[in-house]
Design a protein around this motif. Structure first.
Motif, PDB file in Angstrom:
ATOM      1  N   LEU A   2      -2.441   4.784   7.177  1.00  0.00           N
ATOM      2  CA  LEU A   2      -1.340   4.457   8.079  1.00  0.00           C
ATOM      3  C   LEU A   2      -1.701   3.285   8.993  1.00  0.00           C
ATOM      4  O   LEU A   2      -0.830   2.517   9.402  1.00  0.00           O
ATOM      5  N   GLY A   3      -2.960   3.135   9.298  1.00  0.00           N
ATOM      6  CA  GLY A   3      -3.389   2.022  10.141  1.00  0.00           C
ATOM      7  C   GLY A   3      -3.632   0.741   9.386  1.00  0.00           C
ATOM      8  O   GLY A   3      -3.893  -0.306  10.008  1.00  0.00           O
ATOM      9  N   GLY A   4      -3.540   0.787   8.049  1.00  0.00           N
ATOM     10  CA  GLY A   4      -3.871  -0.396   7.263  1.00  0.00           C
ATOM     11  C   GLY A   4      -2.765  -0.882   6.361  1.00  0.00           C
ATOM     12  O   GLY A   4      -3.022  -1.622   5.410  1.00  0.00           O
ATOM     13  N   LEU A   5      -1.517  -0.509   6.655  1.00  0.00           N
ATOM     14  CA  LEU A   5      -0.400  -0.894   5.792  1.00  0.00           C
ATOM     15  C   LEU A   5       0.115  -2.302   6.052  1.00  0.00           C
ATOM     16  O   LEU A   5       0.892  -2.829   5.270  1.00  0.00           O
ATOM     17  N   GLY A   6      -0.302  -2.902   7.155  1.00  0.00           N
ATOM     18  CA  GLY A   6       0.161  -4.256   7.449  1.00  0.00           C
ATOM     19  C   GLY A   6       0.491  -4.434   8.917  1.00  0.00           C
ATOM     20  O   GLY A   6       0.599  -3.457   9.673  1.00  0.00           O
ATOM     21  N   PRO A   7       0.681  -5.673   9.350  1.00  0.00           N
ATOM     22  CA  PRO A   7       0.895  -5.954  10.775  1.00  0.00           C
ATOM     23  C   PRO A   7       2.223  -5.428  11.311  1.00  0.00           C
ATOM     24  O   PRO A   7       2.391  -5.343  12.526  1.00  0.00           O
TER      25      PRO A   7
END
Length: 330
Positions: free
Chosen positions: A176-181
């Motif tokens: 969830l923290g690495g799906l995009g800006p």
């Protein structure tokens, strides 16, 4: 801003699709057809010309009106779950209950005029309007998306594989923290850049994350919070995507004739089989089931347009000289 509230149970029920959903890609590509981002400009140019040459202008006008670039378009156009076969998705659209059709079309048309009585007929669930909608979706996909679906799917699948590895090695919160800006994980809330302010309580239902090639500007979710929670998010795209060469005017006329002769799906099948495809590969290119792809290949083989070869358990289909002549109008 869209704020999605997770519980511990939701984190355990987080799912990640391995490839795009064909109905979401169809709907979101209509946004790029109406107002393309620079990345999609080459595809937009070719798709517009192909659709015009196929006399799809009226149908495209109705489809883009049904899927406007705004904060809302009807949820029934993107049935819940993860759909990778076009025919299954269209069946889901056409089997929508009349009450839901009426409610969602009313919400769409409350703030904007609709282009024709066709919207009223869809809202009423009239069979002729729904058949028209299904045929328009099928033909639009065949002409504008099918040739490029494998490339988009391959890119999305690479991203999904990387995200899946992240879940395995670091857990769902790392995903969830690495799906995009455009998405920020601030436990227990996932904040999503969104054109309207809304909140979604998952309440233990979990969530399906779907990578998308045509999704742009911001992720997108189903409007009805009562439907199975789904979040479609854009994959990171690489160099500018250049579509296949545009057909000449004579070729476009021949293409329309072939579509009218054998139907758009079998015409697409015949065009793809200039090189050998297995039934599974053919199904993926057509965004349909393996049984449907096999049925089309069988019909073309019986007409002498396709040859099928079996090597052990593997079956491949290739166009015959007669099939090639039909495709090229010779």
């Amino acid at each position: 801003m869209l704020r999605i509230h997770f519980t511990g149970a939701d984190l355990g029920r987080l799912r990640l699709a391995a490839q795009p959903d064909v109905m979401w890609e169809t709907a979101l590509s209509l946004h790029q057809l109406a107002r393309p981002d620079a990345f999609f400009a080459p595809w937009h140019r070719v798709a517009r010309k192909t659709l015009a040459q196929a006399n799809m202008g009226r149908a495209v006008h109705l489809l883009t009106a049904l899927v406007p670039i705004s904060s809302y378009f009807p949820d029934f156009l993107t049935p819940p779950g993860h759909i990778t076969r076009l025919e299954e998705g269209i069946d889901g659209v056409l089997s929508t209950g009349r009450n839901r059709l009426r409610v969602e079309i009313a919400r769409l048309t409350d703030s904007r005029p609709h282009p024709s009585a066709w919207f009223d007929d869809i809202a009423a669930g009239r069979p002729h309007a729904l058949r028209h909608l299904g045929a328009a979706l099928l033909r639009y996909h065949s002409l504008a998306l099918a040739p490029y679906a494998p490339a988009g799917a391959a890119l999305a699948q690479r991203h999904a594989t990387r995200h899946a590895r992240m879940i395995t090695e670091q857990g769902s919160e790392a995903l969830l923290g690495g799906l995009g800006p455009q998405l920020r994980w601030l436990p227990p809330v996932l904040e999503v850049d969104y054109p309207v302010s809304k909140s979604l309580e998952l309440g233990g239902r979990g969530m399906l994350l779907v990578p998308s090639f045509f999704c742009h500007n911001h992720p997108i979710a189903l409007a009805d919070p009562g439907l199975p929670p789904t979040l479609v998010f854009p994959v990171t795209r690489g160099p500018l995507w250049i579509p296949q060469p545009e057909p000449c005017a004579a070729g476009a006329s021949q293409a329309r004739g072939l579509d009218e002769l054998v139907g758009p799906t079998r015409a697409a099948t015949l065009r793809l089989l200039d090189t050998a495809h297995s039934t599974t590969e053919l199904a993926a290119r057509l965004c349909t089931s393996a049984s449907t792809a096999s049925r089309h290949a069988t019909a073309l083989r019986r007409a002498g347009l396709v040859v099928t070869e079996r090597t052990g358990t593997s079956v491949t289909h290739t166009r015959t000289a007669l099939g090639t002549g039909l495709v090229h109008g010779t």
